[in-house]
Design an enzyme around this catalytic site. Structure first.
Site, PDB file in Angstrom:
ATOM      1  N   GLU A 230     -40.857 -37.245 -44.505  1.00 53.79           N
ATOM      2  CA  GLU A 230     -40.887 -35.784 -44.589  1.00 53.79           C
ATOM      3  C   GLU A 230     -42.137 -35.429 -45.396  1.00 53.79           C
ATOM      4  O   GLU A 230     -42.117 -35.377 -46.622  1.00 53.79           O
ATOM      5  CB  GLU A 230     -39.636 -35.225 -45.272  1.00 53.79           C
ATOM      6  CG  GLU A 230     -39.524 -33.706 -45.129  1.00 53.79           C
ATOM      7  CD  GLU A 230     -39.731 -32.916 -46.406  1.00 53.79           C
ATOM      8  OE1 GLU A 230     -39.974 -31.694 -46.316  1.00 53.79           O
ATOM      9  OE2 GLU A 230     -39.661 -33.483 -47.511  1.00 53.79           O
TER      10      GLU A 230
ATOM     11  N   ASP B 209     -37.734 -38.013 -48.403  1.00 57.84           N
ATOM     12  CA  ASP B 209     -37.905 -36.619 -48.813  1.00 57.84           C
ATOM     13  C   ASP B 209     -39.143 -36.438 -49.692  1.00 57.84           C
ATOM     14  O   ASP B 209     -39.359 -37.199 -50.639  1.00 57.84           O
ATOM     15  CB  ASP B 209     -36.651 -36.192 -49.596  1.00 57.84           C
ATOM     16  CG  ASP B 209     -36.762 -34.781 -50.116  1.00 57.84           C
ATOM     17  OD1 ASP B 209     -36.795 -33.864 -49.281  1.00 57.84           O
ATOM     18  OD2 ASP B 209     -36.834 -34.598 -51.349  1.00 57.84           O
TER      19      ASP B 209
HETATM   20  C1  GLC Z   1     -37.953 -31.417 -49.245  1.00 54.97           C
HETATM   21  C2  GLC Z   1     -36.690 -30.721 -48.792  1.00 54.97           C
HETATM   22  C3  GLC Z   1     -36.557 -29.433 -49.509  1.00 54.97           C
HETATM   23  C4  GLC Z   1     -36.508 -29.684 -50.988  1.00 54.97           C
HETATM   24  C5  GLC Z   1     -37.683 -30.538 -51.449  1.00 54.97           C
HETATM   25  C6  GLC Z   1     -37.466 -31.095 -52.813  1.00 54.97           C
HETATM   26  O1  GLC Z   1     -39.085 -30.726 -48.913  1.00 54.97           O
HETATM   27  O2  GLC Z   1     -36.714 -30.550 -47.407  1.00 54.97           O
HETATM   28  O3  GLC Z   1     -35.421 -28.733 -49.090  1.00 54.97           O
HETATM   29  O4  GLC Z   1     -36.523 -28.472 -51.669  1.00 54.97           O
HETATM   30  O5  GLC Z   1     -37.892 -31.652 -50.607  1.00 54.97           O
HETATM   31  O6  GLC Z   1     -36.572 -32.170 -52.788  1.00 54.97           O
END
Ligand code: GLC
Length: 643
Positions: free
Chosen positions: A333, A291
């Site tokens: 991500e 993440d």
């Molecule tokens: C990522 C998640 C998002 C979250 C962010 C902080 O981008 O997809 O939903 O707000 O991380 O953890």
């Protein structure tokens, strides 16, 4: 605050480190009488160098390799037999996530099933649809109160109490594996909740734990950093630093004020996460979604995203996982520009040594842009400019996820068509919030920037396609056209829960005290099992049936394997794009009409990629031109192969 970036130039020569062979002996000793010690050593021989060179790039601590070796050996010794067998299977089929039969599904456990035990009851549903990869949204213990949809983790060793226990998670993983489904969980590694024990210890004055974070006694450094930082939540959490009265210092909080950024320059943080990763792997997790990985490393004068150290750190983590628990893969991500995102698969010395999967944000945005403009040329420009990714990796393709859509469209791509980038992004915001005459969408605005006016968009795929609107008879075809592109690109296509039955926006989020502060919940609806049929699935629902059919066809076409890149070609008809895949198992030409009107295109433009009569595998029919033209219905999708 700990000294941040250690530059490679300052590092001692490689020879100063304990030689890899000595470490091998040490690993052997640590493994003791583990019956699979020889396997682990073979994996050390394969991936040990990745670990050591990653360490060389970032850390100076000579003890670090020994500490990591210890974690690896301990984790492997604790690895259950069934997962050791899974390791072997995955090592024998390392391309499992690249194959055309890899189909993903992402859901919040509580929205999908209520809790983990009840999720087991819905495995048959996922199987019916054809899913082989399930991403359950953050489910580890979070802080109470606002928690960013679970992305403010307060304990990595516990499951959220409303969802179940770690044992329930293991049980679910076992059931999923039995059903041929891999389990993906989020690994939130840029930050922890302010309530996490590390942050609590820091607030109690423990200097060891204070060094886990980026803290500052005054605004001098934060102000300097702010010059080049952007804001993720400019409306609801402006700025990147938060004054914490208990800590009596400023703390780096890229996201919300209760999410404390971790200091990855501190080797202790690295060791903690190696332990966390291997623990989750030992519970049966197959893939970790890294993440917000782009934000891991901070460097003054930059936007503190995509720094080179991020990739070296990922390489260390992945090598450790491959040695101790090789069934585990990583998905990045990183919602960053196309030129940056490819680094998450590794480029240069990191090529193929970092994440196995990464979200194809650019493709997702281009699909929405093409549908809005009824013009696929920008997609062709942007996709043709993407760099190749390593043949051992794959994109995670998707139409929607739990987050908003940010219009990550590059100026230079727009300029290639004579468009203005800013104006186009602005148009897309207006379009998807229904403020354009030509709009079919019912989205809402997310986080309008108070100064720049930048807006992002919320809404389910169905609502953004106009499924809820009576004046949009083609909405379902539009949705399916988009999903066919997602399935056709190669990589793991991710279905976001509810898209398979075209769930529309859920306005009820505003009445839920836990969700009303974050309007992204509008596109995280509840699964309406009460309308499922007696088999517990939705067969008979036109979107479900068409998607299930699409999935079945995809699985049958080996040529969609992700190791082969997709070429995206524009045509003389603005609304028509061709995806061309050259695979030894058989070439495939995909044709998409992104417009809500019929078009005709000279046959040679398509036949040049696959001459002769072609079988269209989605319909199973032979497709031939009429008078030298192919006539395409609104939102037509053709997957052409030659037998
Ligand atoms: C990522 C998640 C998002 C979250 C962010 C902080 O981008 O997809 O939903 O707000 O991380 O953890």
């Amino acid at each position: 605050m700990k000294a941040p970036a250690v530059t490679t130039a300052l590092l001692p020569p490689k020879a100063a480190r304990t030689a890899a062979t000595d470490l091998r002996q040490e690993l052997l000793r640590e493994l003791g009488d583990d019956p699979a010690a020889a396997d682990v050593l073979a994996r050390w021989d394969r991936w040990g160098q990745d670990l050591l060179s990653g360490l060389d790039e970032v850390y100076v601590d000579p003890q670090l390799s020994h500490r990591l070796l210890h974690e690896i050996a301990m984790a492997h010794r604790a690895r259950p037999q069934a997962l050791r067998e899974r390791d072997l299977q995955r090592l024998l089929r390392p391309d499992w996530f690249q194959a055309s039969d890899a189909i993903g599904y992402a859901a919040y456990t509580e929205r999908f099933a209520g809790d983990l035990p009840r999720a087991i009851e819905h495995i048959a549903y996922l199987q019916d649809l054809g899913v082989t990869y399930l991403h359950l949204m953050p489910l580890l213990q979070t802080r109470s109160g606002p928690n960013d949809g679970g992305y403010a983790v307060s304990d990595y060793d516990e499951v959220r109490s409303d969802l179940g226990t770690m044992d329930d998670l293991e049980e679910l993983a076992t059931h999923l594996h039995g059903a041929g489904i891999s389990l993906t969980l989020d690994l939130v590694l840029n930050h922890v909740a302010r309530e996490h024990r590390w942050a609590r210890a820091a607030r109690m004055g423990d200097a060891h734990y204070r060094d886990y974070f980026w803290t500052f006694e005054d605004r001098a450094l934060p102000d300097s950093y702010e010059h080049s930082l952007t804001e993720v939540f400019p409306q609801t959490a402006p700025g990147n630093f938060t004054w914490d009265p208990e800590l009596n210092r400023w703390v780096w909080t890229t996201f919300n004020s209760y999410q404390w950024d971790l200091n990855w320059a501190n080797p202790d943080v690295l060791c903690e996460f190696v332990q966390i990763i291997l623990n989750l792997a030992n519970r049966g997790v197959d893939c970790l979604r890294l993440d917000a990985i782009a934000f891991l490393w901070k460097r003054m004068g930059t936007n503190c995203q995509n720094q080179a150290e991020v990739h070296a750190i990922t390489q260390i983590l992945r090598a450790a996982a491959h040695i101790a628990a090789p069934a585990l893969i990583f998905k990045a991500e990183a919602i960053v520009p196309p030129s940056e995102v490819v680094h998450y698969f590794g480029r240069g010395p990191h090529a193929g040594r970092v994440s196995d999967l990464a979200y194809h944000n650019s493709f997702m945005v281009q699909i929405w842009s093409a549908l809005a403009t009824r013009d696929a040329r920008l997609m062709s420009v942007a996709m043709s400019r993407m760099s190749r990714i390593p043949t051992t990796t794959a994109w995670a393709t998707y139409l929607r996820c739990h987050d908003d859509i940010g219009w990550a469209i590059e100026d230079r791509d727009c300029e290639a068509l004579g468009w203005n980038g800013w104006a186009h992004r602005n148009f897309l915001c207006d379009f998807y919030t229904g403020q354009q005459d030509s709009s079919f969408a019912e989205g809402t605005v997310f986080e309008q920037h108070p100064v720049t006016g930048d807006r992002r968009i919320n809404g389910t795929a169905a609502s953004l396609c106009g499924v809820g609107r009576e004046d949009q008879p083609l909405a379902v075809d539009r949705l399916l056209c988009a999903y066919t592109m997602v399935m056709g690109m190669g990589g793991v296509p991710l279905i976001f829960m509810g898209d398979e039955i075209a769930l529309c926006n859920d306005a009820d989020y505003a009445n839920d005290p836990h969700h009303c502060d974050d309007n992204r919940w509008i596109h995280r609806p509840l699964m309406p099992w009460e309308v499922a049929n007696e088999h517990g699935d939705f067969s008979g629902h036109q979107v479900y049936d068409r998607l299930r059919h699409l999935i079945a066809v995809r699985k049958d076409n080996e040529s969609l394997h992700a190791s082969i890149p997709t070429e995206v070609h524009a045509t003389s008809v603005d609304a028509v794009t061709c995806f061309v895949r050259h695979h030894p198992a058989g070439d495939m030409t995909q044709v998409y009409n992104v417009a809500d009107h019929a078009v005709s295109i000279p046959a040679w433009e398509i036949d040049q990629y696959a001459p002769g009569a072609a079988r269209e595998v989605l319909s199973g029919e032979v497709v031939e031109p009429v008078d030298g033209m192919y006539h395409l219905a609104p939102y037509a999708t053709l997957w052409l192969v030659r037998d």
